[in-house]
Design an enzyme around this catalytic site. Structure first.
Site, short mmCIF file in Angstrom:
data_model
loop_
_atom_site.label_atom_id
_atom_site.label_comp_id
_atom_site.label_asym_id
_atom_site.label_seq_id
_atom_site.Cartn_x
_atom_site.Cartn_y
_atom_site.Cartn_z
N CYS A 1 -11.86 3.14 -0.13
CA CYS A 1 -10.36 3.40 0.16
C CYS A 1 -10.13 2.60 1.61
CB CYS A 1 -10.47 5.15 0.66
SG CYS A 1 -9.08 5.54 1.56
N ASP B 1 0.81 -1.14 0.04
CA ASP B 1 0.11 0.00 0.12
C ASP B 1 0.70 1.42 0.00
OD1 ASP B 1 -2.33 1.55 0.26
OD2 ASP B 1 -1.94 1.76 2.40
N SER B 2 0.43 2.48 -0.21
CA SER B 2 1.17 3.65 -0.14
C SER B 2 1.30 3.90 1.31
CB SER B 2 0.11 4.74 -0.91
OG SER B 2 -0.95 4.78 -0.11
N CYS C 1 -3.71 -1.18 -2.20
CA CYS C 1 -3.93 0.43 -2.42
C CYS C 1 -4.88 0.63 -3.60
CB CYS C 1 -2.59 0.95 -2.54
SG CYS C 1 -2.58 2.92 -3.16
N ASN C 2 -6.03 1.40 -3.28
CA ASN C 2 -6.98 1.50 -4.39
C ASN C 2 -6.08 2.41 -5.39
OD1 ASN C 2 -10.13 0.83 -3.64
ND2 ASN C 2 -9.03 1.56 -1.77
N HIS D 1 -8.86 3.06 4.47
CA HIS D 1 -8.93 3.71 5.87
C HIS D 1 -10.40 3.31 6.19
CE1 HIS D 1 -4.91 5.30 5.45
NE2 HIS D 1 -5.05 6.02 6.59
N GLU E 1 -6.86 9.00 10.77
CA GLU E 1 -5.39 8.76 11.08
C GLU E 1 -5.30 9.68 12.38
OE1 GLU E 1 -2.68 9.61 7.86
OE2 GLU E 1 -2.86 7.68 7.23
#
Lengths: 273, 273
Positions: B187, B13-14, B76-77, B189, B155
């Protein structure tokens, strides 16, 4: 090396935020040309390590010097915190950061010696403002508070918005409780929500905008060294903008905060520098 | 090349978001080992160009293949949207993205053929979910909505918070007005604020979590190809985590969302791959 006083000023940031600094230079030094670089491919710097930020800053300075700039302003708080000392001594032109000027004014203005600093996690965690302030006046107490939601709120354009007011209330309560009389807006995006911060902090707290103070410091420096532009070399594009990725989105944000439309934005491969 | 069925699965993922995908793999494939890479030095990908994201993805796949993985999940999208097609054909091991599995379930579940997609500006702007969904069922109408504040809210840890509810109300109203009966959490998250999204969208809307669906797709694929781990090769660290910057902050976030404490996090220089 003879440096041309009509050469442009180099300004760089991790992304779009530094445009608030470029804007203050445009306002306060209207005869100066500017080359702006926004490192949009590698934004944000706040979550990156010191070594990485120094490496990035060196690459950008290398690029700006190829554009023959006469001075460089690091318009990014993280890069100013991590890289200014390291790169300043390597250069034969002046390099300014955004932290020094803001700290100097805050130290002069505070009466009760309680200064607040708001910024990203990286900037506040670095303790850099505290280091500057304590050097200027060891009696100053510095209260730092990271406000990670402010940047995305600004980028969303929610500048005057109940959500932003509520988030600001939550972030800033601690600073009010600790009775700061001076507050440094330690992130380049924050001047854009200055009125919300003012509303929450009240009229009595002095808000220090390092973008403005840095532009004044630059003006003083250029005056003293006889390096102010003569204003005689007219150019079609006195303000040139470079980015490392996605030039269009940058242009949109730039047009929303600058007093004129950005004509020229160019993408460059910063990793090559 | 003979691929070892007890080799780990590579997940990248990023940044930290893909840990929600790793978590679903841990839950649904408990015998599998995982090598996770979070590109924390270059996060976020959402604001970067297609070419840049493809180049980054190739570097990471190169790194993961050096770790002898038997399959790769692009968690990661943005990378799934931009890079999956390009890299899939270059590899001799399966490469899965997070978009296909979610789109498939959404296409199966929607009754009124109105599917919502929420994600970053990059993901929603790419139209990738719409392309997948239309291929599965041309009658589906896709309503995309970028929600840039959700990631920083997660976050910040404001998962169950009035501010997050207010932001969600604002972002999701359009999807409610347009009567979607199925919503893809596009996403990584977003599963962490699933209950807030549920509260705003109401009980009748089907929420599709691509992290979960991708773990199931991976399970099916490994079963079909006889590549499920035998579970006989015990290892002290079945889950290994690599990042490109600031390993400590990654660990903190990882520990807050994974069901156990992350023991081993290592920083590598991804630019060298």
């Amino acid at each position: 090396m003879k440096i041309d006083r009509d050469a442009p000023i180099g300004v760089f940031d991790s992304g779009v935020g530094g445009l608030t600094v470029a804007r203050e230079i445009m306002r306060n030094l209207p005869s100066e040309k500017i080359v702006y670089f926004g490192d949009t491919a590698r934004v944000p710097y706040g979550s990156k390590s010191r070594d990485t930020v120094i490496r990035y800053s060196r690459q950008i300075i290398h690029f700006l010097k190829e554009q023959q700039v006469k001075a460089i302003v690091i318009a990014c708080n993280t890069a100013s915190a991590f890289a200014l000392d390291a790169v300043q001594h390597e250069q034969d032109i002046p390099v300014l950061g955004v932290i020094g000027a803001g700290a100097k004014v805050a130290a002069e203005e505070t009466v009760n010696k309680r200064v607040g600093v708001i910024g990203t996690v990286g900037t506040v965690g670095s303790g850099i403002h505290e280091a500057y302030l304590k050097k200027l006046d060891p009696e100053i107490t510095v209260i730092g508070k990271a406000c990670p939601l402010f940047v995305p709120l600004v980028e969303e354009g929610w500048l005057h918005d109940p959500v932003t007011v509520e988030v600001a209330n939550r972030y800033l309560q601690e600073l009010k409780d600790k009775d700061v009389d001076t507050l440094i807006l330690g992130c380049t995006h924050y001047p854009l929500i200055r009125s919300t911060i003012r509303e929450v902090m009240g009229e009595k707290v002095r808000l220090v905008n390092p973008a403005y103070e840095t532009a004044l410091e630059l003006k003083n420096l250029l005056q003293k060294t006889n390096m102010l532009s003569t204003g005689q070399q007219e150019e079609e594009f006195p303000y040139r903008f470079y980015v490392s990725d996605l030039a269009d989105e940058f242009k949109e944000f730039a047009n929303s905060i600058l007093p004129y439309d950005v004509e020229m934005t160019k993408k460059i491969d910063i990793e090559k520098y």
